[in-house]
Scaffold this motif. Structure first.
Motif, PDB file in Angstrom:
ATOM      1  N   ARG A 170       0.855  -1.182   0.000  1.00  0.00           N
ATOM      2  CA  ARG A 170       0.000   0.000   0.000  1.00  0.00           C
ATOM      3  C   ARG A 170       0.890   1.230   0.000  1.00  0.00           C
ATOM      4  O   ARG A 170       1.901   1.277   0.710  1.00  0.00           O
ATOM      5  CB  ARG A 170      -0.911   0.039   1.234  1.00  0.00           C
ATOM      6  N   PHE A 171       0.523   2.244  -0.785  1.00  0.00           N
ATOM      7  CA  PHE A 171       1.246   3.501  -0.738  1.00  0.00           C
ATOM      8  C   PHE A 171       0.903   4.240   0.547  1.00  0.00           C
ATOM      9  O   PHE A 171      -0.253   4.266   0.984  1.00  0.00           O
ATOM     10  CB  PHE A 171       0.868   4.390  -1.921  1.00  0.00           C
ATOM     11  N   THR A 172       1.903   4.860   1.177  1.00  0.00           N
ATOM     12  CA  THR A 172       1.660   5.785   2.278  1.00  0.00           C
ATOM     13  C   THR A 172       1.527   7.191   1.698  1.00  0.00           C
ATOM     14  O   THR A 172       1.812   7.430   0.524  1.00  0.00           O
ATOM     15  CB  THR A 172       2.809   5.745   3.296  1.00  0.00           C
ATOM     16  N   SER A 173       1.116   8.141   2.520  1.00  0.00           N
ATOM     17  CA  SER A 173       0.871   9.499   2.029  1.00  0.00           C
ATOM     18  C   SER A 173       2.133  10.192   1.547  1.00  0.00           C
ATOM     19  O   SER A 173       2.064  11.156   0.786  1.00  0.00           O
ATOM     20  CB  SER A 173       0.212  10.335   3.139  1.00  0.00           C
ATOM     21  N   ASP A 174       3.309   9.714   1.971  1.00  0.00           N
ATOM     22  CA  ASP A 174       4.557  10.344   1.546  1.00  0.00           C
ATOM     23  C   ASP A 174       5.247   9.558   0.421  1.00  0.00           C
ATOM     24  O   ASP A 174       6.422   9.795   0.129  1.00  0.00           O
ATOM     25  CB  ASP A 174       5.501  10.522   2.729  1.00  0.00           C
ATOM     26  N   GLY A 175       4.529   8.632  -0.212  1.00  0.00           N
ATOM     27  CA  GLY A 175       5.069   7.957  -1.390  1.00  0.00           C
ATOM     28  C   GLY A 175       5.895   6.725  -1.115  1.00  0.00           C
ATOM     29  O   GLY A 175       6.476   6.142  -2.046  1.00  0.00           O
ATOM     30  N   ARG A 176       5.964   6.262   0.132  1.00  0.00           N
ATOM     31  CA  ARG A 176       6.651   5.009   0.424  1.00  0.00           C
ATOM     32  C   ARG A 176       5.658   3.852   0.383  1.00  0.00           C
ATOM     33  O   ARG A 176       4.449   4.049   0.239  1.00  0.00           O
ATOM     34  CB  ARG A 176       7.354   5.108   1.783  1.00  0.00           C
ATOM     35  N   LEU A 177       6.166   2.647   0.528  1.00  0.00           N
ATOM     36  CA  LEU A 177       5.342   1.454   0.426  1.00  0.00           C
ATOM     37  C   LEU A 177       5.247   0.757   1.778  1.00  0.00           C
ATOM     38  O   LEU A 177       6.264   0.476   2.412  1.00  0.00           O
ATOM     39  CB  LEU A 177       5.924   0.483  -0.607  1.00  0.00           C
ATOM     40  N   ALA A 229      -2.036  -4.898   5.243  1.00  0.00           N
ATOM     41  CA  ALA A 229      -1.787  -3.867   6.245  1.00  0.00           C
ATOM     42  C   ALA A 229      -2.067  -2.497   5.625  1.00  0.00           C
ATOM     43  O   ALA A 229      -1.799  -2.289   4.435  1.00  0.00           O
ATOM     44  CB  ALA A 229      -0.350  -3.921   6.760  1.00  0.00           C
ATOM     45  N   ASP A 230      -2.601  -1.597   6.414  1.00  0.00           N
ATOM     46  CA  ASP A 230      -2.824  -0.222   5.964  1.00  0.00           C
ATOM     47  C   ASP A 230      -2.889   0.674   7.196  1.00  0.00           C
ATOM     48  O   ASP A 230      -3.006   0.181   8.334  1.00  0.00           O
ATOM     49  CB  ASP A 230      -4.110  -0.111   5.150  1.00  0.00           C
ATOM     50  N   VAL A 231      -2.807   1.981   6.961  1.00  0.00           N
ATOM     51  CA  VAL A 231      -2.802   2.960   8.049  1.00  0.00           C
ATOM     52  C   VAL A 231      -4.179   3.581   8.176  1.00  0.00           C
ATOM     53  O   VAL A 231      -4.740   4.078   7.187  1.00  0.00           O
ATOM     54  CB  VAL A 231      -1.752   4.059   7.788  1.00  0.00           C
ATOM     55  N   ASP A 232      -4.758   3.561   9.383  1.00  0.00           N
ATOM     56  CA  ASP A 232      -6.086   4.135   9.564  1.00  0.00           C
ATOM     57  C   ASP A 232      -6.008   5.635   9.818  1.00  0.00           C
ATOM     58  O   ASP A 232      -4.926   6.223   9.890  1.00  0.00           O
ATOM     59  CB  ASP A 232      -6.872   3.399  10.651  1.00  0.00           C
ATOM     60  N   ARG A 233      -7.164   6.275   9.974  1.00  0.00           N
ATOM     61  CA  ARG A 233      -7.233   7.722  10.109  1.00  0.00           C
ATOM     62  C   ARG A 233      -6.615   8.224  11.404  1.00  0.00           C
ATOM     63  O   ARG A 233      -6.294   9.402  11.531  1.00  0.00           O
ATOM     64  CB  ARG A 233      -8.688   8.185  10.024  1.00  0.00           C
ATOM     65  N   ASN A 234      -6.423   7.355  12.389  1.00  0.00           N
ATOM     66  CA  ASN A 234      -5.828   7.752  13.656  1.00  0.00           C
ATOM     67  C   ASN A 234      -4.343   7.437  13.732  1.00  0.00           C
ATOM     68  O   ASN A 234      -3.740   7.495  14.806  1.00  0.00           O
ATOM     69  CB  ASN A 234      -6.575   7.088  14.814  1.00  0.00           C
TER      70      ASN A 234
END
Length: 686
Positions: free
Chosen positions: A340-347, A381-386
């Motif tokens: 999954r891409f993160t908001s800063d362009g990493r994986l 895996a992914d990053v939630d809003r918190n």
């Protein structure tokens, strides 16, 4: 009941202590008898508290300063004075007031502990919306289990899709459904697809238009769902031809809405448009590419498509047309299952029993955390809003919630921002819940809060709402009146019109001239005239700092999702920070939940100060004539996370005819984390 005139009130208070018999449940030390200083201090303190709750922070500061002149060193006044300075953006001054108050509070008391925690948080805070820190360590903070004792909630999760409200869709491969789980682990929604149901759903992604795509491993197809999860149609079918699948698994959507599906059985990736029209496939053996062995995770964005191969422990890179661009990573992975891409362009990758972050530029892999369950196979895996990592544990039938270790230790940052007691004994509280990096915590409901008075649970506590659920927004337009913008009046009018059309409501239009003032803008014609301005308004001595304060202050009583939209040439002048510094302006916006957008008129580059204000508030710099226009970004304010919550309770404390300072404390719990704040208020005079 009637309100006593001011002089009569002073006489009535002449036999009272300084600040009521109740301060956070303790007797207040103070003079007895007819100490006039105590009387005057108490009245100024009451006026200061009331001004603070009206968002009149400068007025509150003056009242608290006057109260201190009568009662030097009174810790409660110092505490409130610090609160007022904090909301005014003067964090250094606020910290000094709180440090002074801490010296007077009894060591180890409830007041001292709360204040020390607040000081530490504000002191150590670094940025508003930090990305994943590769040096951070993530640990288990809780779990969303698929089973509770003998009750099966869902089985064999394979993917997770975090949502803006803090909840997340979970794909349940074993129970043929997708379920939406809130931050407390409660199932809020179940979707089982069309009448014949999903056939072993595997992954879920979202398109730019909000539609959801669910791959069905056994069904050999992809389901299209609405943003709410209602089934709409299929993409593809079983087979080996173009647009067909044998075991579709992971998926990705790029910034233009194209869908990429890992066709595991055919060892390829197929690309479709947003409506499901087949475009191309890639991944077979070529002269430079050896071909996929076991394609798993996929991420698409910034013109590239990254595909993981779990057997080869490799991440390959392609362009959007499927042309092979080389190996991104060939060492450091154990068996990647998802990307999954993160908001800063990493994986972000799920890699057997751990979650890792991959820098595609440097090919550096950093382990963020390991899931401690004895039965582990992480497939997503992914990053939630918190800011938590949601790790999908297929083998253990659960979602692990992983939180930064330092956030776990520090807990939540809770602030009671406003108290409305006009209808006493019914009292309404506005609370802000953040993590220690000032990121808002969303997704909470009534079960996460406990209000108390003097150590006893408050009566009839009710949860009234949360700002993150609202799509109502307010903006203030701030217009640079410099010689540089004087020649772009038509562009200023276009920018004002586009910003107003994209926002929920324009609260005010502020001309940042030599003496900033509010423009009339009740209708479209007035807005156009206000944006253009008059010749006399443009001056090389225009004032940015005063204009920004005026524009931001007008937003405080309105919606909690709010922004200042600055129409600017991009350059500031030597007077821009004459009265308020850059850090004070940034803190004023951030501490009151105001986003800052800068719309650039002309072709100049924005100053670093303008970029800083955007970065510190979650805003952005927008060229007026960018291809997509400024509207979509400003409309995105509706989706911005916001940690403001409103609760109500019924007080059981005696009011001394409205002259008593009544305490209230709020505690917030979320999984293994908690935080609290304590303050007080004055009920209406009787």
């Amino acid at each position: 009941m009637r309100i006593l005139p001011g002089r009569c009130l002073f006489i009535a208070l002449a036999v009272a202590f300084f600040i009521a018999p109740y301060v956070h449940g303790q007797q207040t030390a103070g003079p007895s008898g007819t100490d006039r200083n105590a009387v005057f201090a108490r009245e100024e303190f009451r006026l200061g508290v009331q001004a603070y709750n009206r968002f009149s922070f400068n007025e509150a500061i003056l009242s608290f300063e006057r109260a201190l002149s009568f009662r030097p060193g009174e810790p409660l006044i110092l505490d409130w004075l610090g609160r007022a300075y904090y909301r005014s953006g003067m964090e250094d001054t606020a910290l000094r007031q709180w440090q002074a108050a801490l010296e007077f509070y009894e060591r180890g008391s409830n007041e001292a502990l709360l204040l020390a925690s607040r000081i530490e948080t504000v002191w150590n805070r670094r940025s508003l919306f930090p990305d994943l820190d590769e040096n951070a360590r993530y640990v288990d903070a809780g779990r969303y289990p698929g089973r509770y004792d003998d009750l099966t909630v869902y089985r064999q999760p394979t993917a997770v899709l975090p949502l803006e409200d803090g909840s997340a869709w979970v794909v349940a491969f074993g129970s043929n459904e997708i379920v939406r789980i809130d931050v407390n682990g409660i199932i809020r929604q179940r979707q089982r697809g069309p009448l014949n149901g999903f056939d072993r759903p595997y992954d879920i992604v979202r398109g730019p238009d909000g539609r959801l795509y669910v791959s069905e491993y056994h069904g050999g197809r992809v389901s299209i769902l609405s943003s709410r999860g209602e089934w709409q149609g299929y993409i593809g079918s079983k087979g080996r031809g173009d647009g067909q699948f044998v075991g579709p698994q992971n998926m990705a959507v790029d910034e233009d809405g194209y869908l990429y599906v890992v066709d595991y059985g055919n060892r390829r990736v197929s690309k479709f448009d947003a409506d499901g029209t087949y475009l191309l496939s890639f991944g077979g053996k070529t002269g430079t590419f050896p071909g996929f062995t076991s394609p798993t995770g996929i991420a698409a964005g910034n013109g590239s498509v990254y595909v993981a191969d779990s057997v080869n422990r490799t991440v390959y890179r392609f362009d959007r047309n499927g042309s092979y661009l080389g190996i991104t990573l060939s060492e450091g992975l154990q068996g990647p299952e998802s990307l999954r891409f993160t908001s800063d362009g990493r994986l972000l990758a799920a890699d057997t029993n751990r979650v890792v972050i991959i820098d595609p530029q440097s090919a550096v892999v950093h382990e963020l955390g390991v899931v401690g369950n004895s039965r582990v196979r992480l497939v997503g895996a992914d990053v939630d809003r918190n800011g938590n990592i949601l790790a999908v544990n297929f083998q253990a039938d659960e979602i692990s919630v992983m939180t930064r270790l330092d956030d776990m230790a520090a807990g939540l940052f809770v602030q009671i921002e406003r108290i409305v007691s006009d209808n006493f004994p019914e009292v309404t509280l506005e609370l802000q819940v953040q993590d220690r990096q000032r990121r808002p915590i969303v997704g909470l409901d009534g079960r996460n809060f406990l209000l108390s008075e003097e150590g006893r649970a408050a009566g009839e506590q009710s949860f009234l709402g949360a700002a993150y659920l609202s799509d109502r927004t307010d903006i203030s337009l701030l217009i640079e009146r410099s010689p540089q913008t004087a020649g772009f009046r038509n562009d200023l009018a276009v920018a004002a019109r586009d910003a107003a059309a994209a926002s929920g409501r324009v609260v005010s239009v502020v001309s940042a001239g030599e003496q900033p003032f509010l423009e009339r803008s009740a209708d479209a014609a007035q807005l156009d005239r206000a944006a253009r301005g008059t010749d006399s308004q443009y001056s090389p001595r225009w004032r940015f700092d005063l204009g920004l304060r005026l524009a931001a202050t007008d937003l405080l009583p309105g919606e909690k999702k709010r922004a200042v939209v600055f129409l600017t040439s991009g350059a500031l002048n030597e007077l821009s920070f004459s009265q308020y510094s850059l850090s004070e302006l940034a803190a004023y916006l951030a501490n009151n939940g105001i986003v800052f957008y800068a719309v650039i008129i002309g072709n100049a580059s924005p100053s670093r100060e303008v970029e800083y204000l955007c970065s510190q508030t979650g805003g952005s710099v927008l060229p007026l004539y960018r291809p997509a226009g400024i509207g979509p970004v400003i409309e995105g304010l509706k989706e911005k996370p916001n940690g403001t919550y409103i609760l109500r309770y019924r007080s059981g404390l005696p009011t001394d005819f409205g002259r008593a300072y009544l305490p209230v404390e709020a505690e917030v719990y979320l999984l293994e984390r908690s935080g609290r704040d304590g303050t007080g208020y004055f009920p209406p005079l009787e």
